[in-house]
Scaffold this motif. Structure first.
Motif, PDB file in Angstrom:
ATOM      1  N   ASP A  32       0.874  -1.173   0.056  1.00 27.56           N
ATOM      2  CA  ASP A  32      -0.080  -0.101   0.067  1.00 27.56           C
ATOM      3  C   ASP A  32       0.974   1.348  -0.009  1.00 27.56           C
ATOM      4  O   ASP A  32       1.357   1.517   0.945  1.00 27.56           O
ATOM      5  CB  ASP A  32      -0.948  -0.075   1.332  1.00 27.56           C
ATOM      6  N   THR A  33       0.945   1.986  -0.962  1.00 30.56           N
ATOM      7  CA  THR A  33       2.008   3.179  -1.023  1.00 30.56           C
ATOM      8  C   THR A  33       1.654   4.507  -0.533  1.00 30.56           C
ATOM      9  O   THR A  33       2.252   5.157  -0.326  1.00 30.56           O
ATOM     10  CB  THR A  33       2.115   3.194  -2.717  1.00 30.56           C
ATOM     11  N   ASN A  34       0.208   4.446  -0.388  1.00 26.97           N
ATOM     12  CA  ASN A  34      -0.270   5.792   0.504  1.00 26.97           C
ATOM     13  C   ASN A  34      -0.007   6.775  -0.424  1.00 26.97           C
ATOM     14  O   ASN A  34       0.245   7.993   0.074  1.00 26.97           O
ATOM     15  CB  ASN A  34       0.296   5.771   1.836  1.00 26.97           C
ATOM     16  N   ASP A  35      -0.088   6.673  -1.871  1.00 33.96           N
ATOM     17  CA  ASP A  35       0.486   7.587  -2.605  1.00 33.96           C
ATOM     18  C   ASP A  35      -0.625   8.806  -2.726  1.00 33.96           C
ATOM     19  O   ASP A  35      -0.403   9.817  -3.233  1.00 33.96           O
ATOM     20  CB  ASP A  35       0.673   7.225  -4.086  1.00 33.96           C
ATOM     21  N   TRP A  36      -1.836   8.460  -2.480  1.00 38.35           N
ATOM     22  CA  TRP A  36      -2.925   9.471  -2.161  1.00 38.35           C
ATOM     23  C   TRP A  36      -2.679  10.564  -1.121  1.00 38.35           C
ATOM     24  O   TRP A  36      -3.225  11.528  -1.299  1.00 38.35           O
ATOM     25  CB  TRP A  36      -4.138   8.733  -2.027  1.00 38.35           C
ATOM     26  N   ARG A  37      -1.879  10.299  -0.309  1.00 33.96           N
ATOM     27  CA  ARG A  37      -1.192  11.277   0.815  1.00 33.96           C
ATOM     28  C   ARG A  37      -0.092  12.199   0.113  1.00 33.96           C
ATOM     29  O   ARG A  37       0.039  13.234   0.926  1.00 33.96           O
ATOM     30  CB  ARG A  37      -0.806  10.576   1.875  1.00 33.96           C
ATOM     31  N   ARG A  60       9.380   8.170  -0.982  1.00 30.43           N
ATOM     32  CA  ARG A  60       8.680   7.059  -0.076  1.00 30.43           C
ATOM     33  C   ARG A  60       7.997   6.116  -0.829  1.00 30.43           C
ATOM     34  O   ARG A  60       7.781   4.944  -0.528  1.00 30.43           O
ATOM     35  CB  ARG A  60       7.641   7.833   0.660  1.00 30.43           C
ATOM     36  N   ILE A  61       7.016   6.671  -2.024  1.00 29.12           N
ATOM     37  CA  ILE A  61       6.302   5.738  -2.780  1.00 29.12           C
ATOM     38  C   ILE A  61       7.286   4.796  -3.590  1.00 29.12           C
ATOM     39  O   ILE A  61       6.665   3.409  -3.201  1.00 29.12           O
ATOM     40  CB  ILE A  61       5.443   6.601  -3.839  1.00 29.12           C
ATOM     41  N   ALA A  62       8.415   5.097  -3.991  1.00 26.99           N
ATOM     42  CA  ALA A  62       9.165   4.119  -4.871  1.00 26.99           C
ATOM     43  C   ALA A  62       9.811   3.024  -3.840  1.00 26.99           C
ATOM     44  O   ALA A  62       9.706   1.928  -4.142  1.00 26.99           O
ATOM     45  CB  ALA A  62      10.170   4.860  -5.620  1.00 26.99           C
ATOM     46  N   ASN A  63      10.429   3.719  -2.847  1.00 31.52           N
ATOM     47  CA  ASN A  63      10.756   2.955  -1.698  1.00 31.52           C
ATOM     48  C   ASN A  63       9.997   1.626  -1.140  1.00 31.52           C
ATOM     49  O   ASN A  63      10.270   0.678  -0.850  1.00 31.52           O
ATOM     50  CB  ASN A  63      11.468   3.454  -0.683  1.00 31.52           C
ATOM     51  N   LYS A  64       8.697   2.122  -0.814  1.00 28.55           N
ATOM     52  CA  LYS A  64       7.886   1.174  -0.160  1.00 28.55           C
ATOM     53  C   LYS A  64       7.604   0.000  -1.421  1.00 28.55           C
ATOM     54  O   LYS A  64       7.652  -1.303  -0.876  1.00 28.55           O
ATOM     55  CB  LYS A  64       6.420   1.898  -0.393  1.00 28.55           C
ATOM     56  N   VAL A  65       7.635   0.219  -2.620  1.00 27.88           N
ATOM     57  CA  VAL A  65       7.326  -0.892  -3.578  1.00 27.88           C
ATOM     58  C   VAL A  65       8.660  -1.643  -3.652  1.00 27.88           C
ATOM     59  O   VAL A  65       8.764  -2.873  -3.542  1.00 27.88           O
ATOM     60  CB  VAL A  65       7.031  -0.285  -4.885  1.00 27.88           C
ATOM     61  N   LEU A  66       9.523  -1.007  -3.807  1.00 25.57           N
ATOM     62  CA  LEU A  66      11.105  -1.653  -4.234  1.00 25.57           C
ATOM     63  C   LEU A  66      11.477  -2.560  -3.012  1.00 25.57           C
ATOM     64  O   LEU A  66      11.877  -3.490  -3.149  1.00 25.57           O
ATOM     65  CB  LEU A  66      12.056  -0.582  -4.624  1.00 25.57           C
ATOM     66  N   ASN A  67      11.380  -2.023  -1.657  1.00 24.75           N
ATOM     67  CA  ASN A  67      11.833  -2.841  -0.543  1.00 24.75           C
ATOM     68  C   ASN A  67      10.830  -3.761  -0.190  1.00 24.75           C
ATOM     69  O   ASN A  67      11.276  -4.666   0.727  1.00 24.75           O
ATOM     70  CB  ASN A  67      11.844  -1.877   0.417  1.00 24.75           C
ATOM     71  N   LEU A  76      -1.052  -1.276  -4.726  1.00 21.47           N
ATOM     72  CA  LEU A  76      -2.077  -0.239  -4.658  1.00 21.47           C
ATOM     73  C   LEU A  76      -1.443   1.009  -5.026  1.00 21.47           C
ATOM     74  O   LEU A  76      -0.592   1.704  -4.122  1.00 21.47           O
ATOM     75  CB  LEU A  76      -2.750  -0.270  -3.401  1.00 21.47           C
ATOM     76  N   MET A  77      -1.959   1.789  -5.914  1.00 27.79           N
ATOM     77  CA  MET A  77      -1.620   3.044  -6.305  1.00 27.79           C
ATOM     78  C   MET A  77      -2.785   3.950  -6.719  1.00 27.79           C
ATOM     79  O   MET A  77      -3.900   3.343  -6.942  1.00 27.79           O
ATOM     80  CB  MET A  77      -0.437   3.421  -7.428  1.00 27.79           C
ATOM     81  N   HIS A  78      -2.812   5.239  -7.162  1.00 23.90           N
ATOM     82  CA  HIS A  78      -4.001   6.202  -7.778  1.00 23.90           C
ATOM     83  C   HIS A  78      -3.631   6.861  -8.876  1.00 23.90           C
ATOM     84  O   HIS A  78      -2.279   7.422  -9.055  1.00 23.90           O
ATOM     85  CB  HIS A  78      -4.169   6.697  -6.531  1.00 23.90           C
ATOM     86  N   ASP A  79      -4.471   7.068  -9.914  1.00 21.83           N
ATOM     87  CA  ASP A  79      -4.174   7.622 -10.953  1.00 21.83           C
ATOM     88  C   ASP A  79      -4.882   9.033 -10.973  1.00 21.83           C
ATOM     89  O   ASP A  79      -5.191   9.778 -12.041  1.00 21.83           O
ATOM     90  CB  ASP A  79      -4.522   6.969 -12.355  1.00 21.83           C
ATOM     91  N   SER A  88      -1.074  16.535  -7.626  1.00 23.27           N
ATOM     92  CA  SER A  88       0.236  15.554  -7.377  1.00 23.27           C
ATOM     93  C   SER A  88       0.645  14.819  -8.600  1.00 23.27           C
ATOM     94  O   SER A  88      -0.500  14.187  -9.253  1.00 23.27           O
ATOM     95  CB  SER A  88      -0.035  14.505  -6.399  1.00 23.27           C
ATOM     96  N   ASN A  89       2.012  14.940  -8.923  1.00 25.84           N
ATOM     97  CA  ASN A  89       2.225  13.929  -9.985  1.00 25.84           C
ATOM     98  C   ASN A  89       3.359  12.992  -9.250  1.00 25.84           C
ATOM     99  O   ASN A  89       4.014  12.358  -9.968  1.00 25.84           O
ATOM    100  CB  ASN A  89       2.939  14.638 -11.210  1.00 25.84           C
ATOM    101  N   GLN A  90       3.225  12.598  -8.218  1.00 23.28           N
ATOM    102  CA  GLN A  90       4.353  11.950  -7.551  1.00 23.28           C
ATOM    103  C   GLN A  90       4.183  10.384  -7.937  1.00 23.28           C
ATOM    104  O   GLN A  90       5.187   9.726  -7.997  1.00 23.28           O
ATOM    105  CB  GLN A  90       4.033  12.027  -6.080  1.00 23.28           C
ATOM    106  N   THR A  91       3.059   9.917  -8.066  1.00 24.54           N
ATOM    107  CA  THR A  91       2.694   8.489  -8.768  1.00 24.54           C
ATOM    108  C   THR A  91       3.508   8.295  -9.887  1.00 24.54           C
ATOM    109  O   THR A  91       4.382   7.402 -10.010  1.00 24.54           O
ATOM    110  CB  THR A  91       1.469   8.063  -8.692  1.00 24.54           C
TER     111      THR A  91
END
Length: 256
Positions: free
Chosen positions: A179-184, A190-197, A206-209, A214-217
């Motif tokens: 759960d990347t919490n990218d909506w926050r 942080r988003i990238a490391n959550k997935v990679l680690n 889980l991500m959001h489009d 925000s363009n962080q995702t």
């Protein structure tokens, strides 16, 4: 003795009055008492897919969005990645051309309710309406009806599980460790490391489009996809991931 009997009678009477109210306040209490394995083993809900091969499923909730979704698809195309988009029905009605492009580029589309309400406490007929209206909106836009459903916020109970089955929808949540919490908008790293680690075979990420301002995702995907491709992972739709599911091994006792 008289006082004790009087108190006991009062307690019993109060219990009789309060019980129906408690039942009404929590119409599906049994659902909260069953653990994940119960629903997973029955196939009611998918959190991730056990597979021996290095497949993952990227999922994006809350779209479509004419800006963010298209940018995400550009990155996915660059790295030959397919994804599953869980769509909100009223946004499908506003941006049907984006949904059609998702299909044209080989992605999977799925149901994520019509107006993205919290399903907690919703009457069954309202839940059903959310499912049906989204199915209809997607069918009108694409000529296809989804076979997957994800409830807003991942909330579920016995009623929504039943309704999903009734409408031939497989409920899909996500890997708890993905759960990347990218909506926050927590930051690209942080988003990238959550997935990679936490990357494992069969993950559902889980991500959001559609995240406000925000363009962080999108930027995180530019880090995630090349790195995981180096590790040998391929990115597939949920339906394809399910086709690679490894059946549980039966322990056969051999007698001598």
């Amino acid at each position: 003795m008289f006082k004790k009997r009087t108190v006991l009678a009062l307690v019993i009477a109060l219990s009789a009055v309060s019980s129906p109210l408690q039942a009404k306040a929590s119409p599906y209490p049994a659902a909260q008492m069953k653990d994940r394995s119960y629903y997973e083993e029955r196939g009611d809900i998918v959190w991730e897919v056990p597979t021996e091969e290095k497949y993952m499923a990227l999922t994006f909730d809350d779209g479509p969005d004419p800006q963010q979704t298209l940018k995400i698809m550009e990155v996915l195309k660059q790295y030959e990645a397919k994804a599953t988009f869980f769509l909100v029905g009223d946004r499908v009605e506003r941006y049907p051309e984006v949904v059609r492009q998702e299909l044209q580029e080989g992605h999977e589309i799925a149901n994520h309710s019509f107006r993205h309400p919290s399903f907690q406490g919703l009457p069954g007929n309202v839940m059903e309406d959310e499912l049906i209206k989204t199915q209809d909106a997607i069918y009108k836009a694409t000529g296809q009806k989804p076979v997957l459903f994800r409830p807003p916020g991942g909330y579920y109970n016995e009623k929504i599980i039943h309704l999903s089955k009734e409408h031939h929808l497989q409920m899909v949540l996500w890997s708890w460790h993905q759960d990347t919490n990218d909506w926050r908008s927590p930051g690209v790293s942080r988003i990238a490391n959550k997935v990679l680690n936490n990357a494992r075979n069969g993950d559902i990420i889980l991500m959001h489009d559609f995240v406000h301002n925000s363009n962080q995702t999108t930027e995180a995907l530019k880090i995630i996809l090349p790195e995981l491709k180096k590790r040998g992972y391929s990115f597939v739709t949920i339906s394809e991931l399910l086709s690679h599911k490894v059946a549980p091994k039966n322990h056969i006792k051999v007698s001598h």
